[in-house]
Design a protein around this motif. Structure first.
Motif, PDB file in Angstrom:
ATOM      1  N   ARG B 336      39.961 -19.723 -29.855  1.00  0.00           N
ATOM      2  CA  ARG B 336      40.053 -18.271 -29.682  1.00  0.00           C
ATOM      3  C   ARG B 336      41.128 -17.668 -30.577  1.00  0.00           C
ATOM      4  O   ARG B 336      40.927 -16.618 -31.195  1.00  0.00           O
ATOM      5  CB  ARG B 336      40.372 -17.990 -28.207  1.00  0.00           C
ATOM      6  N   LYS B 337      42.259 -18.346 -30.631  1.00  0.00           N
ATOM      7  CA  LYS B 337      43.359 -17.868 -31.480  1.00  0.00           C
ATOM      8  C   LYS B 337      42.910 -17.770 -32.940  1.00  0.00           C
ATOM      9  O   LYS B 337      43.110 -16.754 -33.606  1.00  0.00           O
ATOM     10  CB  LYS B 337      44.546 -18.833 -31.341  1.00  0.00           C
ATOM     11  N   LEU B 340      40.480 -14.839 -33.431  1.00  0.00           N
ATOM     12  CA  LEU B 340      41.139 -13.527 -33.394  1.00  0.00           C
ATOM     13  C   LEU B 340      41.955 -13.286 -34.663  1.00  0.00           C
ATOM     14  O   LEU B 340      41.899 -12.200 -35.256  1.00  0.00           O
ATOM     15  CB  LEU B 340      42.060 -13.430 -32.170  1.00  0.00           C
ATOM     16  N   VAL B 341      42.700 -14.309 -35.074  1.00  0.00           N
ATOM     17  CA  VAL B 341      43.536 -14.167 -36.269  1.00  0.00           C
ATOM     18  C   VAL B 341      42.659 -13.889 -37.487  1.00  0.00           C
ATOM     19  O   VAL B 341      42.960 -13.021 -38.307  1.00  0.00           O
ATOM     20  CB  VAL B 341      44.405 -15.440 -36.485  1.00  0.00           C
ATOM     21  N   ARG B 344      41.018 -10.315 -37.330  1.00  0.00           N
ATOM     22  CA  ARG B 344      41.967  -9.194 -37.484  1.00  0.00           C
ATOM     23  C   ARG B 344      42.692  -9.204 -38.822  1.00  0.00           C
ATOM     24  O   ARG B 344      43.483  -8.314 -39.088  1.00  0.00           O
ATOM     25  CB  ARG B 344      42.991  -9.238 -36.342  1.00  0.00           C
TER      26      ARG B 344
END
Lengths: 271, 574
Positions: B336-337, B340-341, B344
């Motif tokens: 997930r990290k 998202l990174v 974004r």
């Protein structure tokens, strides 16, 4: 003071034990057969001149570096044999707060909770507590890239404390913090150690902080421990009976050019 | 001073090679793999040249046209890579802060940076372009003079794009608002890419492989003998080299003069302009580094507008509470990290446009190749396998661009992973699982669409899909694993990491894996494919089935080994 008399004045059980710890980079010996026991419930300061081996030692204790030789026990768990279990007891705060700045503060803390395999409701509870404690609640849903340096540092503190570690390792805790931050953090170290029973291992060049909060201090030079004990014990050892920690530190680390050259040559294996 | 600046760079490179953090096998491994790849490229090019020479009476013209396309592609690649490199070496490199504070004469700083850009952006093109040009010489039976002239031609040919790029970068950093420089870079990237596509499509290369598609021999000769443009340096190279290649006369000395005088003149003009304009451009570029780009503003706008969908802090905490006592999965958080990174990071968005463009270009070109396949050169089997190989290479390139830099891009945040109670194998597995899906989706989209376009039978479609799937899974892990073996934690530029030394090794190994899987599954695929079409099957036995199965399982083995190798290499650095 000899290495073996380490825990004579300690009150609790050792939370961290280092035995014959060595770290070499090629021919250069950064840490040279270091022995240390840091008891529970104490703030333990690690001081030393630049290049003494402080940061290398702390990084080995947190599992960021692997030792060339020796043993590291965290709460009785061998960092080399079972790094995952040992790291579960440990929180680390580096000198510069590098974090994933495309995450929000909440996402970052949830990520940390996931890495430590915490239960969901525990993570929720700790996130609320930590954001409140470090005055970041208003910013919980903002991207970290919009944070100031000090806010990022506070977030790293929050992340390190979130999984309720038994050992906190902190490298230069005051970099980037404003005076309120200084006060908050100094109080926090003492509360964590004396009320919650954590061992706080901190390396700093800000001797005033060490003087204010450390229960015990070790001074490292050229990869070896040259002195340890309470501030009073160090005063006696250095001969600076009424001196400040700065005077004690300077007296203990003072050396002639020849002594220094000899020590550096020894670290490069040129005896 | 100039020799000191260049000498420092060379010593830095030597120090990097001698660094104990790097494997001692690094240089020999690179040499061996490059040599194998170089030899394969040479053999493939020689085969194409021999095929072309055999098509009479236009064989020589065909070779010329293929070389003209090669020069044009190289010109476009060099232009693009020089623009990216020049911006970094002249305006964004970290050591500039130190150098700009020292009393270094303008011209010497310019020349040292110019040479650095030239070598950085050109070496891959030169090294991997040479086998093609040498194969042309060998295939045609060129005299020795051709090879000497090739060297004489390539030096100014690679220097020209560097000179243009320095002027372009100087103009952009001086004329445009600082915060817009990155947008402009993206814009130029897309323009260069579109220009290359249009230029190559204008050649219609598939027609060259299929002489019968021309209505008359006259029409074909017209197309083949038409020059591209007298203003293009690639055409100058052709005018110099072709007479020597075919031993038909002396090289065109006018074009040779142009090829040398143009980069030299541009170099001096650029150096002169840098004297008065560089400091202003450098200063503005530093401002642009910190300001939000157009895409970042768009990202912020989307981030604010989607708050209700995403949920704020209270909703996040509430949703955690709903899960109660369940432990949060570390692997899920890692995936997930990363997602998202990545989503974004607005600087990655322009790269996604490039992926879309690649997919579109692939499918459009594939349709053209289908026309060529009706002829003898390719055949239907050849077309099917050409498509599978091309799809595999797109997967390798895609994973190279997006997955290989994944570990390096952790950068200074990597301490969090090292300090966390997770194994490095799990960390790499998280990276692999998080990024594998897009690679699999693109691979599946390409293989299904292309096979449907040419109406392959159901078995070929299905087998193509399975082969591409296992390749995508294996290659994705390989990109992540080798990215960890050759990390560049201090380099924040994903595009540069994707063209680094380790990335070249990954690309070569990735292509080997693709070719191995295709070779191992060839007989079984063709046998059942023919049966599905109602034709006679191939004469195959148990051994072919075992080999095919081994071929399909190989990428899983490659995945496991890559992840372990990556974790081991990261541990060694600790």
């Amino acid at each position: 003071m000899s290495d073996d008399s380490a825990s004579s004045s300690h009150t609790g059980q050792p939370r961290v034990v280092l035995r014959n710890l060595v770290k070499r980079y090629g021919d250069f010996t950064a840490v040279d057969h270091l022995n240390l026991e840091a008891p529970e419930g104490q703030v333990f300061g690690v001081l030393g001149p630049n290049g003494a081996g402080k940061t290398t030692t702390l990084r080995m204790i947190t599992g960021l570096l692997q030792p060339t030789e020796g043993t590291i026990l965290v709460d009785g768990i061998d960092m080399i044999e079972d790094p995952t279990a040992a790291k579960r007891q440990t929180g680390f705060i580096p000198d510069r707060p590098y974090v994933y700045d495309k995450l929000t503060a909440f996402e970052y803390l949830r990520f940390i909770g996931g890495l430590y395999h915490m239960s969901a409701d525990k993570i929720a509870e700790r996130i609320e507590d930590m954001l409140e404690l470090f005055e970041l609640a208003e910013w919980g849903d903002s991207l970290i890239e919009s944070f100031s340096h000090g806010m990022k540092q506070r977030l790293v503190f929050a992340g390190a404390l979130l999984p309720e570690p038994r050992l906190m390792v902190i490298d230069e805790p005051m970099v980037g913090l404003d005076p309120q931050g200084h006060h908050l953090v100094k109080q926090l170290f003492q509360d964590l150690a004396h009320e919650d029973g954590l061992t706080v291992l901190l390396s700093t060049h800000t001797l005033e902080v060490a003087e204010d909060v450390c229960d015990q201090i070790v001074i490292i030079n050229h990869g070896q421990i040259i002195a340890r004990g309470t501030l009073q014990e160090l005063r006696i050892e250095s001969g600076a009976d009424e001196g400040s920690l700065e005077e004690v530190f300077l007296a203990l680390t003072e050396e002639s050019d020849e002594e220094r050259a000899e020590a550096v040559a020894a670290r490069f294996g040129r005896d | 001073m100039l020799s000191r600046l260049i000498g420092t760079k060379l010593r830095e490179m030597r120090g990097h090679l001698r660094s104990e953090e790097e494997s001692t096998l690094r240089a020999p491994l690179f040499f061996v793999l490059s040599a194998i790849f170089w030899a394969m490229l040479y053999r493939g090019s020689l085969w194409i040249v021999n095929q072309a020479v055999g098509i009479q009476p236009v064989g020589d013209l065909l070779v010329q046209k293929l070389l003209a396309i090669t020069f044009l592609v190289f010109l476009a690649l060099l232009t693009f890579s020089n623009i990216v490199t020049v911006f970094t070496t002249f305006y964004l490199s970290d050591d500039l802060q130190f150098l700009m504070s020292k009393p270094i004469p303008d011209d010497e700083l310019f020349t040292s940076r110019f040479l650095e850009s030239l070598s950085e952006s050109s070496w891959i093109v030169v090294v991997f372009g040479l086998p093609i040009f040498i194969a042309a010489g060998v295939g045609v039976g060129a005299p020795w003079g051709y090879y000497g002239m090739l060297g004489t031609t390539l030096i100014p040919f690679v220097a020209l794009p560097t000179a243009i790029a320095t002027l372009l970068a100087l103009a952009i950093t001086n004329l445009l608002e600082a915060t817009r420089t990155r947008d402009i870079l993206m814009f130029f990237g897309l323009i260069a890419f579109t220009g290359l596509f249009i230029a190559i499509r204008a050649y219609r290369p598939e027609r060259l492989l299929n002489p019968e598609s021309f209505e008359s021999i006259g029409q074909m000769l017209d197309l083949l003998s038409a020059p591209t443009s007298a203003y293009l340096p690639s055409e100058w190279c052709m005018q110099i080299l072709m007479p020597v290649l075919f031993n038909s006369g002396p090289p065109d000395y006018w074009d040779l003069g142009l090829l040398y005088s143009t980069p030299l003149a541009l170099y001096f003009i650029s150096a002169w302009c840098h004297r008065s304009l560089y400091e202003r451009g450098y200063s503005k570029a530093q401002e642009g580094r910190h300001g939000p780009s157009l895409l970042t503003n768009l990202r912020n706008w989307i981030f604010e507008r989607t708050e209700s969908l995403r949920g704020g802090l209270d909703e996040g905490v509430a949703s955690l509470r709903e899960k109660g006592d369940d432990a949060i999965s570390d692997l899920q958080q890692l995936v997930r990290k990363d997602q998202l990174v990545f989503l974004r990071d607005a600087s990655q968005w322009s790269q996604l446009l490039v992926v879309l463009a690649i997919m579109l270009i692939y499918l459009v070109n594939y349709k053209y190749f289908e026309i060529a396949s009706h002829q003898k050169l390719f055949g239907e089997v050849g077309l099917y396998y050409f498509n599978l190989a091309a799809c595999g290479f797109v997967v390798v390139a895609l994973a190279g661009r997006f997955l290989f830099p994944a570990v390096s891009l952790e950068g200074k945040n990597f301490w969090m992973i090292l300090q966390a109670p997770i194994s490095l194998e799990k960390f790499l597995t998280g990276k692999w699982l998080g990024a594998m899906t897009p690679v699999v989706v693109v691979g599946q989209f390409l293989i299904w669409t292309s096979n449907m376009l040419v109406q392959q039978n159901w078995f070929h479609c299905l087998m193509g899909s399975v082969i591409t799937l296992v390749i995508s899974i294996g290659i994705a892990a390989m990109a992540v694993g080798l990215g960890a073996v050759y990390p560049q934690f201090h380099n924040p530029n994903a595009a540069k990491i994707a063209s680094s030394f380790g990335a070249v090794i990954y690309m070569i190994l990735g292509m080997f894996v693709v070719l191995f899987v295709l070779a191992a599954t060839f007989h079984v695929t063709m046998h059942y494919g023919n049966l599905a079409s109602g034709e006679d099957g191939w004469n195959i036995g148990l051994v072919h089935h075992v080999v095919a199965l081994a071929g399909l399982l190989t990428p899983f083995g490659v995945a496991a080994v890559s992840i372990r190798l990556g974790a081991h290499a990261l541990r060694k650095r600790m």
